[in-house]
Design a protein around this motif. Structure first.
Motif, short mmCIF file in Angstrom:
data_model
loop_
_atom_site.label_atom_id
_atom_site.label_comp_id
_atom_site.label_asym_id
_atom_site.label_seq_id
_atom_site.Cartn_x
_atom_site.Cartn_y
_atom_site.Cartn_z
N ALA A 26 0.85 -1.19 0.00
CA ALA A 26 0.00 0.00 0.00
C ALA A 26 0.88 1.24 0.00
N ILE A 27 0.33 2.32 -0.50
CA ILE A 27 1.01 3.61 -0.50
C ILE A 27 0.03 4.67 -0.02
N THR A 28 0.46 5.43 0.98
CA THR A 28 -0.31 6.57 1.46
C THR A 28 0.33 7.83 0.92
N ALA A 29 -0.44 8.59 0.16
CA ALA A 29 0.02 9.89 -0.30
C ALA A 29 -0.58 10.93 0.64
N SER A 30 0.28 11.60 1.37
CA SER A 30 -0.19 12.64 2.28
C SER A 30 0.83 13.77 2.29
N GLY A 31 0.40 14.91 2.76
CA GLY A 31 1.31 16.04 2.81
C GLY A 31 0.67 17.22 3.52
N ASP A 69 -4.20 -5.98 4.80
CA ASP A 69 -5.03 -6.38 5.94
C ASP A 69 -5.13 -5.20 6.91
N THR A 70 -5.76 -5.41 8.06
CA THR A 70 -5.96 -4.31 9.00
C THR A 70 -4.63 -3.82 9.60
N HIS A 71 -3.65 -4.71 9.73
CA HIS A 71 -2.34 -4.31 10.23
C HIS A 71 -1.69 -3.32 9.26
N VAL A 72 -1.75 -3.62 7.97
CA VAL A 72 -1.18 -2.73 6.95
C VAL A 72 -1.95 -1.40 6.94
N LEU A 73 -3.25 -1.47 7.09
CA LEU A 73 -4.05 -0.24 7.14
C LEU A 73 -3.63 0.63 8.33
N GLY A 74 -3.36 0.00 9.45
CA GLY A 74 -2.86 0.73 10.63
C GLY A 74 -1.53 1.39 10.35
N HIS A 75 -0.67 0.71 9.60
CA HIS A 75 0.62 1.28 9.21
C HIS A 75 0.40 2.52 8.34
N GLU A 76 -0.52 2.41 7.41
CA GLU A 76 -0.82 3.54 6.51
C GLU A 76 -1.45 4.70 7.28
N GLN A 77 -2.33 4.41 8.22
CA GLN A 77 -2.93 5.46 9.06
C GLN A 77 -1.85 6.23 9.79
N LEU A 78 -0.85 5.50 10.28
CA LEU A 78 0.21 6.17 11.03
C LEU A 78 1.02 7.11 10.12
N HIS A 79 1.16 6.77 8.86
CA HIS A 79 1.81 7.72 7.93
C HIS A 79 1.03 9.03 7.91
N ASN A 123 10.42 8.27 6.36
CA ASN A 123 11.42 7.29 5.93
C ASN A 123 11.92 6.46 7.11
N SER A 124 12.16 7.09 8.25
CA SER A 124 12.60 6.36 9.45
C SER A 124 11.52 5.37 9.89
N TYR A 125 10.29 5.81 9.84
CA TYR A 125 9.17 4.96 10.23
C TYR A 125 9.12 3.71 9.35
N ASP A 126 9.18 3.89 8.04
CA ASP A 126 9.15 2.73 7.14
C ASP A 126 10.37 1.84 7.35
N SER A 127 11.52 2.45 7.52
CA SER A 127 12.75 1.68 7.71
C SER A 127 12.72 0.87 9.01
N GLU A 128 12.38 1.52 10.10
CA GLU A 128 12.39 0.86 11.41
C GLU A 128 11.30 -0.20 11.55
N THR A 129 10.18 -0.02 10.86
CA THR A 129 9.10 -1.00 10.94
C THR A 129 9.19 -2.02 9.80
N ASN A 130 10.19 -1.85 8.94
CA ASN A 130 10.31 -2.68 7.74
C ASN A 130 8.97 -2.69 6.99
N TYR A 131 8.46 -1.49 6.77
CA TYR A 131 7.19 -1.30 6.04
C TYR A 131 6.05 -2.11 6.66
N SER A 132 5.97 -2.09 7.98
CA SER A 132 4.94 -2.71 8.82
C SER A 132 5.24 -4.16 9.20
N ARG A 133 6.25 -4.77 8.59
CA ARG A 133 6.53 -6.19 8.86
C ARG A 133 7.06 -6.43 10.27
N ASN A 134 7.77 -5.44 10.85
CA ASN A 134 8.27 -5.57 12.21
C ASN A 134 7.17 -5.08 13.16
#
Length: 159
Positions: A26-31, A69-79, A123-134
């Protein structure tokens, strides 16, 4: 779509076509959008106002139905929440600017600085969470961002 404390993203908000050439699910475009106006009298700045918004862009955001899934959606919400956090930081720093003839440059510089900080945190968020996998790192980030949003609740986005 503007950030709203009572609204959480749903997959129906992600309307762009998924990019099959990437492993991203998934990709969240926000700004942050920003505008200001300056009032002058006799070539002297006498006041200024500004508007800062955290936005989600449905037409540029997407997800892969079979993998999301809902976990990925939670990751995107956090972005999106990280974008709101930086909108709040921006508003807080604008509050500290004194009226002067350099206010335009100060606001533009601050906007650039906030956007750099926002990008670095995303970028830190994606890196540290391994794009939600961690999952453990994802949980730590969720708690951290919630705490930071609470600290700056005075500056939250309002409808």
């Amino acid at each position: 779509m503007s950030w709203n404390e009572s609204y959480k993203l749903s997959w129906s908000d992600f309307r762009d076509t998924p990019d099959s050439s990437t492993s991203a699910v998934a990709i969240t475009a926000s700004g942050i959008t920003f505008g200001f106006s300056v009032r002058t009298t006799d070539d002297q700045v006498t006041s200024f106002t500004s508007d800062v918004y955290a936005h989600f862009y449905p037409e540029k955001s997407w997800y892969k139905k079979k993998q999301a899934d809902t976990h990925v959606l939670g990751h995107e919400q956090l972005h999106f929440d990280i974008t709101e956090l930086h909108a709040r930081k921006f508003r807080q720093r604008i509050d500290q600017i004194k009226v002067s003839n350099s206010v335009r440059n100060q606001l533009k510089t601050l906007h650039n600085t906030i956007n750099k900080e926002l990008s670095q945190m995303q970028n830190s968020y994606d890196s540290e969470t391994n794009y939600s996998r961690n999952v453990e790192a994802q949980t730590k980030w969720k708690v951290y961002i919630a705490g930071e949003l609470k600290k700056l609740s005075k500056y939250k986005s309002v409808d």
